[in-house]
Design a protein around this motif. Structure first.
Motif, PDB file in Angstrom:
ATOM      1  N   THR A 147       0.848  -1.183   0.000  1.00  0.00           N
ATOM      2  CA  THR A 147       0.000   0.000   0.000  1.00  0.00           C
ATOM      3  C   THR A 147       0.891   1.242   0.000  1.00  0.00           C
ATOM      4  N   ALA A 148       0.256   2.405  -0.082  1.00  0.00           N
ATOM      5  CA  ALA A 148       1.022   3.656  -0.060  1.00  0.00           C
ATOM      6  C   ALA A 148       1.804   3.797   1.236  1.00  0.00           C
ATOM      7  N   GLY A 149       1.328   3.162   2.298  1.00  0.00           N
ATOM      8  CA  GLY A 149       1.996   3.267   3.595  1.00  0.00           C
ATOM      9  C   GLY A 149       3.061   2.220   3.829  1.00  0.00           C
ATOM     10  N   GLY A 150       3.208   1.276   2.914  1.00  0.00           N
ATOM     11  CA  GLY A 150       4.201   0.218   3.087  1.00  0.00           C
ATOM     12  C   GLY A 150       3.591  -1.158   2.863  1.00  0.00           C
ATOM     13  N   VAL A 151       4.313  -2.191   3.248  1.00  0.00           N
ATOM     14  CA  VAL A 151       3.818  -3.566   3.118  1.00  0.00           C
ATOM     15  C   VAL A 151       2.803  -3.806   4.231  1.00  0.00           C
ATOM     16  N   SER A 152       1.563  -4.112   3.847  1.00  0.00           N
ATOM     17  CA  SER A 152       0.495  -4.264   4.838  1.00  0.00           C
ATOM     18  C   SER A 152       0.172  -5.720   5.148  1.00  0.00           C
ATOM     19  N   HIS A 153       0.638  -6.643   4.291  1.00  0.00           N
ATOM     20  CA  HIS A 153       0.319  -8.058   4.515  1.00  0.00           C
ATOM     21  C   HIS A 153       1.393  -8.903   3.838  1.00  0.00           C
ATOM     22  N   VAL A 154       1.876  -9.897   4.556  1.00  0.00           N
ATOM     23  CA  VAL A 154       2.850 -10.839   4.000  1.00  0.00           C
ATOM     24  C   VAL A 154       2.346 -12.248   4.274  1.00  0.00           C
ATOM     25  N   THR A 155       2.219 -13.033   3.202  1.00  0.00           N
ATOM     26  CA  THR A 155       1.876 -14.447   3.344  1.00  0.00           C
ATOM     27  C   THR A 155       3.063 -15.257   2.866  1.00  0.00           C
ATOM     28  N   CYS A 156       3.649 -16.027   3.773  1.00  0.00           N
ATOM     29  CA  CYS A 156       4.822 -16.846   3.450  1.00  0.00           C
ATOM     30  C   CYS A 156       4.389 -18.300   3.270  1.00  0.00           C
ATOM     31  N   TYR A 157       4.687 -18.862   2.114  1.00  0.00           N
ATOM     32  CA  TYR A 157       4.346 -20.254   1.830  1.00  0.00           C
ATOM     33  C   TYR A 157       5.609 -21.098   1.941  1.00  0.00           C
ATOM     34  N   PHE A 158       5.571 -22.093   2.826  1.00  0.00           N
ATOM     35  CA  PHE A 158       6.739 -22.946   3.038  1.00  0.00           C
ATOM     36  C   PHE A 158       6.700 -24.227   2.201  1.00  0.00           C
ATOM     37  N   ASP A 159       5.672 -24.372   1.373  1.00  0.00           N
ATOM     38  CA  ASP A 159       5.579 -25.528   0.490  1.00  0.00           C
ATOM     39  C   ASP A 159       6.503 -25.299  -0.702  1.00  0.00           C
ATOM     40  N   THR A 160       7.697 -25.873  -0.659  1.00  0.00           N
ATOM     41  CA  THR A 160       8.683 -25.608  -1.709  1.00  0.00           C
ATOM     42  C   THR A 160       8.332 -26.284  -3.032  1.00  0.00           C
ATOM     43  N   SER A 161       7.310 -27.166  -3.042  1.00  0.00           N
ATOM     44  CA  SER A 161       6.875 -27.734  -4.321  1.00  0.00           C
ATOM     45  C   SER A 161       6.250 -26.660  -5.200  1.00  0.00           C
ATOM     46  N   LEU A 162       5.866 -25.535  -4.607  1.00  0.00           N
ATOM     47  CA  LEU A 162       5.302 -24.428  -5.373  1.00  0.00           C
ATOM     48  C   LEU A 162       6.341 -23.755  -6.264  1.00  0.00           C
ATOM     49  N   PHE A 163       7.618 -23.879  -5.915  1.00  0.00           N
ATOM     50  CA  PHE A 163       8.670 -23.242  -6.722  1.00  0.00           C
ATOM     51  C   PHE A 163       8.588 -23.713  -8.176  1.00  0.00           C
ATOM     52  N   ALA A 164       8.334 -25.002  -8.385  1.00  0.00           N
ATOM     53  CA  ALA A 164       8.254 -25.530  -9.742  1.00  0.00           C
ATOM     54  C   ALA A 164       7.073 -24.933 -10.493  1.00  0.00           C
ATOM     55  N   LYS A 165       5.967 -24.685  -9.796  1.00  0.00           N
ATOM     56  CA  LYS A 165       4.789 -24.095 -10.435  1.00  0.00           C
ATOM     57  C   LYS A 165       5.085 -22.673 -10.910  1.00  0.00           C
ATOM     58  N   PHE A 166       6.007 -21.998 -10.248  1.00  0.00           N
ATOM     59  CA  PHE A 166       6.414 -20.651 -10.632  1.00  0.00           C
ATOM     60  C   PHE A 166       7.536 -20.666 -11.675  1.00  0.00           C
ATOM     61  N   GLY A 167       7.998 -21.862 -12.032  1.00  0.00           N
ATOM     62  CA  GLY A 167       9.122 -21.956 -12.960  1.00  0.00           C
ATOM     63  C   GLY A 167      10.427 -21.545 -12.320  1.00  0.00           C
ATOM     64  N   LEU A 168      10.501 -21.695 -11.003  1.00  0.00           N
ATOM     65  CA  LEU A 168      11.693 -21.287 -10.254  1.00  0.00           C
ATOM     66  C   LEU A 168      12.610 -22.472  -9.991  1.00  0.00           C
ATOM     67  N   ALA A 169      13.900 -22.206  -9.966  1.00  0.00           N
ATOM     68  CA  ALA A 169      14.884 -23.247  -9.670  1.00  0.00           C
ATOM     69  C   ALA A 169      14.811 -23.635  -8.199  1.00  0.00           C
ATOM     70  N   SER A 170      15.228 -24.851  -7.889  1.00  0.00           N
ATOM     71  CA  SER A 170      15.235 -25.311  -6.502  1.00  0.00           C
ATOM     72  C   SER A 170      16.454 -24.797  -5.749  1.00  0.00           C
ATOM     73  N   GLU A 171      17.479 -24.350  -6.496  1.00  0.00           N
ATOM     74  CA  GLU A 171      18.644 -23.754  -5.868  1.00  0.00           C
ATOM     75  C   GLU A 171      19.230 -22.718  -6.816  1.00  0.00           C
ATOM     76  N   LEU A 172      19.990 -21.779  -6.258  1.00  0.00           N
ATOM     77  CA  LEU A 172      20.560 -20.699  -7.048  1.00  0.00           C
ATOM     78  C   LEU A 172      22.049 -20.933  -7.286  1.00  0.00           C
ATOM     79  N   PRO A 173      22.549 -20.495  -8.421  1.00  0.00           N
ATOM     80  CA  PRO A 173      23.999 -20.609  -8.687  1.00  0.00           C
ATOM     81  C   PRO A 173      24.754 -19.643  -7.772  1.00  0.00           C
ATOM     82  N   PRO A 174      26.020 -19.905  -7.535  1.00  0.00           N
ATOM     83  CA  PRO A 174      26.807 -19.010  -6.672  1.00  0.00           C
ATOM     84  C   PRO A 174      26.834 -17.588  -7.227  1.00  0.00           C
ATOM     85  N   VAL A 175      26.921 -16.636  -6.330  1.00  0.00           N
ATOM     86  CA  VAL A 175      27.036 -15.238  -6.739  1.00  0.00           C
ATOM     87  C   VAL A 175      28.411 -15.030  -7.364  1.00  0.00           C
ATOM     88  N   PRO A 176      28.497 -14.481  -8.584  1.00  0.00           N
ATOM     89  CA  PRO A 176      29.822 -14.303  -9.223  1.00  0.00           C
ATOM     90  C   PRO A 176      30.699 -13.340  -8.439  1.00  0.00           C
TER      91      PRO A 176
END
Length: 329
Positions: A300-329
């Motif tokens: 919102t204009a005043g900042g983040v008013s709601h955060v929903t954290c999902y711990f189901d990591t099987s959702l990462f695949a539904k988002f097309g996200l990798a299960s792990e990240l490559p090292p920072v160069p």
């Protein structure tokens, strides 16, 4: 036309409807995993019944009818899918042991790419679709009976007439109108604060998200809290504990978050239900950042008013996200 050619033509006609049918099934059941399975079942039923399609209605209407009844069958005896805020009151102590319920079928986010990976041909239709899958609306649908959900989606979202909905559900028009009245009364209780959220395209959202990611990745708890509204709501399925207030979130991050130093967390931006989502990766002992949680933010204009954290990591695949990240160069 040969049978094979006719079958190919039928498949070509129904495939473009997959995205909107997925959104419809998601609204019905509250799960992107189940929605995709139900659309597949819908297509199988349509394929088997293709010779029975008499073209008295459009193919789109016919498929929605099949999809709705497929969902109703799946919902028989099924538990509703709430968020923690719909289960009980807020927890008083963010530093206490978090209560959890891994048996509860929790509401899932709907990745925007599932429905909007291509631009909608009609901007007006796109607005209606985005509004109909907003998280607060889908969460509120979970408090309705299966038939009430179907009726409100057919009549208020798809704009069907009561007679059309009654025919699809094989009930009376009076039953449709009665279900619609009860459903609308329940949905009217949806938190009005949802309308205060800023659109993802707003420059203020992009600026805030940039600062939010920087604060999290540098483990700057004070910086994180400064970007929240005073009455921010923070929930984390499958944890039933949820919290209200920036001070509570400070205690939660300081005592419950596994991060303890800059670089422990990395974030990748995406979106779901028309809201910004940050995929959070946690650094393991071997130094690799692996999928940890998805944070869905209402800004919102005043900042983040709601955060929903999902711990189901099987959702990462539904988002097309990798299960792990490559090292920072």
């Amino acid at each position: 036309m040969t049978v094979a050619t006719a079958d190919d033509a039928f498949l070509a006609q129904i495939e473009p409807l997959r995205r909107e049918l997925t959104a419809h099934c998601y609204r019905m059941v509250g799960s992107v995993h189940e929605a995709e399975d139900l659309v597949q079942e819908t297509y199988l039923r349509a394929w088997r019944a293709r010779d029975q399609f008499e073209e008295r209605s459009s193919l789109r209407t016919w498929l929605y009818r099949i999809a709705t009844n497929t969902c109703l069958t799946a919902l028989r005896g099924a538990q509703r899918r709430p968020l923690p805020t719909g289960v009980g009151g807020p927890s008083p102590d963010a530093r206490a042991t978090l209560a959890t319920d891994t048996d509860m079928p929790w509401l899932e986010p709907l990745p925007d790419t599932v429905v909007w990976s291509n631009a909608a041909p009609d901007p007006a239709e796109d607005v209606v679709t985005r509004d109909s899958v907003r998280l607060a609306f889908v969460a509120a649908l979970q408090y309705l009976t299966a038939q009430q959900r179907a009726v409100v989606l057919l009549c208020d979202v798809l704009k069907w007439r009561a007679r059309e909905a009654a025919d699809a559900l094989e009930v009376s028009v009076a039953a449709v109108n009665s279900s619609l009245q009860r459903a609308r009364a329940q949905l009217a209780k949806v938190d009005a604060a949802d309308v205060e959220r800023l659109d993802n395209a707003d420059d203020r959202v992009r600026d805030l998200l940039s600062r939010y990611v920087a604060a999290f990745e540098s483990y700057d708890v004070t910086g994180i809290v400064a970007l929240l509204t005073e009455d921010v709501v923070w929930e984390m399925p499958p944890f039933t504990s949820w919290f209200v207030g920036a001070d509570a979130v400070r205690g939660l991050v300081e005592d419950q978050c596994p991060a303890s130093a800059p670089g422990d967390m990395r974030m990748v931006p995406t979106s779901a239900n028309g809201l910004p989502v940050l995929a959070v990766y946690e650094r393991d002992e071997d130094g690799v950042h692996r999928a940890f949680q998805l944070q869905q933010l209402t800004v919102t204009a005043g900042g983040v008013s709601h955060v929903t954290c999902y711990f189901d990591t099987s959702l990462f695949a539904k988002f097309g996200l990798a299960s792990e990240l490559p090292p920072v160069p």
